[in-house]
Design a protein around this motif. Structure first.
Motif, short mmCIF file in Angstrom:
data_model
loop_
_atom_site.label_atom_id
_atom_site.label_comp_id
_atom_site.label_asym_id
_atom_site.label_seq_id
_atom_site.Cartn_x
_atom_site.Cartn_y
_atom_site.Cartn_z
N LEU A 23 0.83 -1.21 0.00
CA LEU A 23 0.00 0.00 0.00
C LEU A 23 0.87 1.26 0.00
N ALA A 24 2.00 1.21 0.69
CA ALA A 24 2.92 2.36 0.70
C ALA A 24 3.51 2.58 -0.69
N VAL A 25 3.93 1.52 -1.35
CA VAL A 25 4.48 1.64 -2.70
C VAL A 25 3.43 2.23 -3.63
N ARG A 26 2.22 1.76 -3.49
CA ARG A 26 1.13 2.25 -4.34
C ARG A 26 0.81 3.72 -4.07
N ALA A 32 6.30 2.60 -13.70
CA ALA A 32 6.57 1.17 -13.86
C ALA A 32 7.00 0.53 -12.54
N PHE A 33 7.77 1.29 -11.73
CA PHE A 33 8.20 0.72 -10.45
C PHE A 33 7.00 0.36 -9.60
N GLY A 38 4.20 -3.54 -7.14
CA GLY A 38 2.89 -3.91 -6.62
C GLY A 38 2.49 -5.32 -7.01
N VAL A 39 2.77 -5.71 -8.23
CA VAL A 39 2.45 -7.06 -8.69
C VAL A 39 3.26 -8.09 -7.89
N ALA A 40 4.56 -7.84 -7.74
CA ALA A 40 5.42 -8.76 -6.99
C ALA A 40 5.00 -8.85 -5.53
N LEU A 41 4.67 -7.70 -4.92
CA LEU A 41 4.24 -7.71 -3.53
C LEU A 41 2.89 -8.39 -3.34
#
Length: 130
Positions: A23-26, A32-33, A38-41
């Motif tokens: 959620l923090a990354v999002r 692209a990052f 997000g997909v990997a997490l």
């Protein structure tokens, strides 16, 4: 408590941590990052939930189940169902996604592999101690 059952609390804690990081990354990154992290997490979260649900599963089996689940979600995006559910619910959008993307199939494996490896190493260490 059996060795495999001892992994349930760790898997639950890992799932919560992964959810927070995802959620923090999002929230705080983009491009692209954010997409592929997000997909990997997401896949890492699914692996942790599989172990939390069935702690006796061998890591390779848990990885196969998590990968199959993620791929099923991804291929489900070839239908109109996830997109229509996403219009009604932000949670559905987060869980099911909306658009099929071939690279996601690879990134799911990238998210699962490190957890499966660490799981395998921790179990090997625990079995040596007992």
């Amino acid at each position: 408590m059996t060795t495999s059952r001892a992994f349930r609390p760790a898997a639950i804690l890992a799932a919560l941590l992964i959810l927070f990081v995802g959620l923090a990354v999002r929230t705080w990154t983009g491009g692209a990052f954010a997409k592929y992290a997000g997909v990997a997490l997401y896949a890492s979260l699914i692996y942790a939930l599989v172990i939390a649900t069935a702690p006796r599963l061998l890591p390779w089996r848990a990885a196969a189940i998590a990968l199959a689940f993620c791929w099923a979600i991804e291929f489900g995006q070839l239908t109109t169902i996830p997109a229509s559910l996403a219009k009604q619910s932000k949670l559905a959008r987060l869980v099911l996604g909306t658009t099929f993307n071939i690279p996601d199939l690879f990134w799911y494996a990238v998210g699962i592999a490190p957890l499966a490896y660490v799981d395998r190493m921790l179990r090997a260490r625990a079995s040596k101690r007992s």
